[in-house]
Structure formats: structure tokens, C-alpha cells
Write a protein that holds these residues in place. Structure first.
Motif, PDB file in Angstrom:
ATOM      1  N   GLY A 102     -10.884  37.262  13.321  1.00 36.74           N
ATOM      2  CA  GLY A 102      -9.870  36.531  14.059  1.00 36.74           C
ATOM      3  C   GLY A 102      -8.838  35.790  13.237  1.00 36.74           C
ATOM      4  N   LEU A 103      -8.861  35.939  11.923  1.00 36.16           N
ATOM      5  CA  LEU A 103      -7.933  35.189  11.077  1.00 36.16           C
ATOM      6  C   LEU A 103      -6.667  35.954  10.705  1.00 36.16           C
ATOM      7  CD1 LEU A 103     -10.281  33.360   8.544  1.00 36.16           C
ATOM      8  CD2 LEU A 103      -9.156  32.421  10.570  1.00 36.16           C
ATOM      9  N   TYR A 104      -6.675  37.291  10.832  1.00 35.78           N
ATOM     10  CA  TYR A 104      -5.561  38.079  10.313  1.00 35.78           C
ATOM     11  C   TYR A 104      -5.079  39.141  11.280  1.00 35.78           C
ATOM     12  CZ  TYR A 104      -6.641  36.001   5.829  1.00 35.78           C
ATOM     13  OH  TYR A 104      -6.855  35.113   4.823  1.00 35.78           O
ATOM     14  N   GLN A 105      -3.779  39.416  11.200  1.00 38.76           N
ATOM     15  CA  GLN A 105      -3.180  40.602  11.802  1.00 38.76           C
ATOM     16  C   GLN A 105      -2.935  41.573  10.663  1.00 38.76           C
ATOM     17  OE1 GLN A 105       0.410  38.901  13.429  1.00 38.76           O
ATOM     18  NE2 GLN A 105      -0.403  38.960  15.504  1.00 38.76           N
ATOM     19  N   LEU A 106      -3.089  42.861  10.924  1.00 35.13           N
ATOM     20  CA  LEU A 106      -2.959  43.885   9.889  1.00 35.13           C
ATOM     21  C   LEU A 106      -1.759  44.777  10.152  1.00 35.13           C
ATOM     22  CD1 LEU A 106      -4.102  45.676   7.544  1.00 35.13           C
ATOM     23  CD2 LEU A 106      -5.434  46.851   9.298  1.00 35.13           C
ATOM     24  N   CYS A 107      -1.049  45.096   9.069  1.00 33.63           N
ATOM     25  CA  CYS A 107       0.042  46.064   9.128  1.00 33.63           C
ATOM     26  C   CYS A 107      -0.058  46.937   7.880  1.00 33.63           C
ATOM     27  CB  CYS A 107       1.385  45.351   9.152  1.00 33.63           C
ATOM     28  SG  CYS A 107       2.798  46.474   9.076  1.00 33.63           S
ATOM     29  N   GLU A 108      -0.352  48.224   8.049  1.00 34.86           N
ATOM     30  CA  GLU A 108      -0.410  49.137   6.904  1.00 34.86           C
ATOM     31  C   GLU A 108       0.974  49.667   6.604  1.00 34.86           C
ATOM     32  OE1 GLU A 108      -3.672  51.737   5.701  1.00 34.86           O
ATOM     33  OE2 GLU A 108      -4.384  51.439   7.759  1.00 34.86           O
ATOM     34  N   LEU A 109       1.265  49.843   5.323  1.00 34.32           N
ATOM     35  CA  LEU A 109       2.553  50.352   4.881  1.00 34.32           C
ATOM     36  C   LEU A 109       2.341  51.646   4.116  1.00 34.32           C
ATOM     37  CD1 LEU A 109       3.835  46.980   3.397  1.00 34.32           C
ATOM     38  CD2 LEU A 109       4.363  47.905   5.650  1.00 34.32           C
ATOM     39  N   TYR A 110       3.166  52.615   4.393  1.00 38.51           N
ATOM     40  CA  TYR A 110       3.083  53.888   3.696  1.00 38.51           C
ATOM     41  C   TYR A 110       4.230  53.947   2.702  1.00 38.51           C
ATOM     42  CZ  TYR A 110      -0.294  55.000   7.218  1.00 38.51           C
ATOM     43  OH  TYR A 110      -1.403  54.961   8.013  1.00 38.51           O
ATOM     44  N   THR A 111       3.903  54.168   1.445  1.00 39.29           N
ATOM     45  CA  THR A 111       4.908  54.224   0.393  1.00 39.29           C
ATOM     46  C   THR A 111       5.062  55.668  -0.060  1.00 39.29           C
ATOM     47  OG1 THR A 111       3.207  53.703  -1.233  1.00 39.29           O
ATOM     48  CG2 THR A 111       4.478  51.858  -0.372  1.00 39.29           C
ATOM     49  N   ALA A 112       6.230  56.012  -0.523  1.00 42.32           N
ATOM     50  CA  ALA A 112       6.485  57.394  -0.918  1.00 42.32           C
ATOM     51  C   ALA A 112       7.279  57.388  -2.215  1.00 42.32           C
ATOM     52  CB  ALA A 112       7.255  58.116   0.184  1.00 42.32           C
ATOM     53  N   PRO A 113       7.260  58.418  -2.998  1.00 40.66           N
ATOM     54  CA  PRO A 113       6.637  59.710  -2.760  1.00 40.66           C
ATOM     55  C   PRO A 113       5.142  59.709  -3.089  1.00 40.66           C
ATOM     56  CG  PRO A 113       7.814  59.792  -4.823  1.00 40.66           C
ATOM     57  CD  PRO A 113       8.070  58.422  -4.214  1.00 40.66           C
ATOM     58  N   LEU A 114       4.695  58.903  -4.020  1.00 34.66           N
ATOM     59  CA  LEU A 114       3.264  58.841  -4.320  1.00 34.66           C
ATOM     60  C   LEU A 114       2.699  57.699  -3.505  1.00 34.66           C
ATOM     61  CD1 LEU A 114       0.885  59.893  -5.913  1.00 34.66           C
ATOM     62  CD2 LEU A 114       1.512  58.367  -7.766  1.00 34.66           C
ATOM     63  N   ASN A 115       1.838  57.989  -2.596  1.00 36.57           N
ATOM     64  CA  ASN A 115       1.404  57.023  -1.606  1.00 36.57           C
ATOM     65  C   ASN A 115       0.106  56.336  -2.001  1.00 36.57           C
ATOM     66  OD1 ASN A 115       1.323  55.537   0.652  1.00 36.57           O
ATOM     67  ND2 ASN A 115       1.028  57.227   2.062  1.00 36.57           N
ATOM     68  N   TYR A 116       0.201  55.316  -2.874  1.00 32.76           N
ATOM     69  CA  TYR A 116      -0.985  54.531  -3.210  1.00 32.76           C
ATOM     70  C   TYR A 116      -1.405  53.676  -2.028  1.00 32.76           C
ATOM     71  CZ  TYR A 116      -0.261  55.525  -8.195  1.00 32.76           C
ATOM     72  OH  TYR A 116      -0.114  56.120  -9.410  1.00 32.76           O
ATOM     73  N   GLY A 117      -0.462  53.340  -1.193  1.00 31.48           N
ATOM     74  CA  GLY A 117      -0.713  52.562   0.004  1.00 31.48           C
ATOM     75  C   GLY A 117      -0.663  51.071  -0.227  1.00 31.48           C
ATOM     76  N   MET A 118      -0.181  50.389   0.800  1.00 30.19           N
ATOM     77  CA  MET A 118      -0.127  48.937   0.803  1.00 30.19           C
ATOM     78  C   MET A 118      -0.438  48.474   2.217  1.00 30.19           C
ATOM     79  SD  MET A 118       3.285  48.306  -1.448  1.00 30.19           S
ATOM     80  CE  MET A 118       2.813  46.868  -2.380  1.00 30.19           C
ATOM     81  N   ALA A 119      -0.886  47.250   2.324  1.00 31.74           N
ATOM     82  CA  ALA A 119      -1.137  46.672   3.638  1.00 31.74           C
ATOM     83  C   ALA A 119      -0.783  45.189   3.587  1.00 31.74           C
ATOM     84  CB  ALA A 119      -2.591  46.847   4.041  1.00 31.74           C
TER      85      ALA A 119
END
Length: 176
Positions: free
Chosen positions: A153-170
Motif C-alpha cells: 500500500g505504499l507505492y504506485q508502479l509505472c514500468e518504463l520501456y527503454t529502447a533500443p536496448l531495453n534494460y528496463g526501468m520502473a
């Protein structure tokens, strides 16, 4: 007028300080990077900040990030803003990046050490959230997949897609 959505500055500390927590160990070549950095990374970073005229905006904490975060917690949080509400402080953290020890245990240690300093409404940026793309780093993905059991209940999540190499972020936004 002051921005009401912005955390106050700790007295005696310049506005807009970045605290950097890292072991600053050499960076070897590997399958994910073509170059290596064998010199002292802390001095390398300091020299570039000095060239940019930004040395006064960074404070470096060399060593294990979770241990260093715990050691300077009171300094970063500042003093209590109101004696009747000791949980409210004059400082804190609004936008940390977790990109250190990518093991499950390491990422959780960083989150738990950082959590007491994170201001309500603040954001946490997690890097390397797609293990199959970034060397099987499981920690950030574990936090995302288990945020309700880690910090219910402490956080809202938003995933981010990065390109061209998608290591990923959130992004995690502190709501509680």
C-alpha cells in the motif's frame, strides 16, 4: 513563493544536492560493455563534475550503499519540522535511483535503507528491471513483482520501456 509540492531544503545545505552512494570500483569489460575503467571512478566522476562547474551539487558516499544510507540517514532527513510530529522532517529524498547491487537481497537492502528518507510523493527509479536483457539482474524485477509484499500500500508502479536496448526501468511513487 515556495513550491508547495516540493520538500524543504535542509538548513545549511544548498538546494538541489545529489547524494551518490557507490563502491566506485573499477568497471571491467564484459559482454555488456566494450570499454573498461581501471582508474579510481570516484576521482573520475569528481573531475567531470568540476569541469562542468557542478561539484558543489554532489556529495559522495563511498562504500556499500545500504550501509552508507543508514549512516547518513539523520543528516539527509534533517531535523524534525514540528516537535508535535517528530515523523515530519525538514529534508529527505525526493528522487533516488536504485542501480547498485542487483541481487534480490541487495536491491531489497537498498530499498529498506532508503525508505525512511523518502518523502511522501517522492519517486524511486529502479534500473535494470528486465533480467533477460541486462545480465540476469534479479533484484529490481523482484521489487516490482513483489512490491505489495515488500511495502504493501505504499507505492504506485509505472514500468518504463527503454529502447533500443531495453534494460528496463520502473518508477515507484510513494503514496503512503
Amino acid at each position: 513563493t515556495a513550491d508547495p509540492g516540493r520538500a524543504p531544503v535542509v538548513p545549511g545545505q544548498p538546494d538541489g544536492i545529489i547524494h551518490c552512494f557507490d563502491v566506485f570500483a573499477p568497471v571491467p569489460k564484459d559482454q555488456w560493455r566494450d570499454a573498461e575503467l581501471t582508474e579510481d571512478r570516484l576521482e573520475f566522476v569528481r573531475s567531470w563534475l568540476a569541469r562542468a562547474g557542478l561539484s558543489h551539487r554532489a556529495v559522495f558516499h563511498k562504500g556499500d550503499s545500504a550501509e552508507q544510507l543508514a549512516a547518513c540517514r539523520d543528516q539527509i532527513r534533517g531535523r524534525p519540522a514540528d516537535p508535535n510530529h517528530p515523523e515530519r522532517h525538514t529534508g529527505g529524498v525526493d528522487f533516488p535511483l536504485i542501480d547498485g547491487d542487483h541481487t534480490i537481497k541487495g536491491a531489497l537492502r537498498d530499498l529498506q535503507a532508503l525508505e525512511p528518507m523518502l518523502n511522501p510523493g517522492g519517486y524511486i527509479l529502479l534500473h535494470d528491471t528486465f533480467p533477460d536483457q541486462c545480465g540476469d539482474h534479479l533484484g529490481p524485477r523482484h521489487i516490482i513483482d513483489h512490491i505489495e509484499s515488500v511495502a504493501a500500500g505504499l507505492y504506485q508502479l509505472c514500468e518504463l520501456y527503454t529502447a533500443p536496448l531495453n534494460y528496463g526501468m520502473a518508477l515507484l511513487r510513494r503514496i503512503g
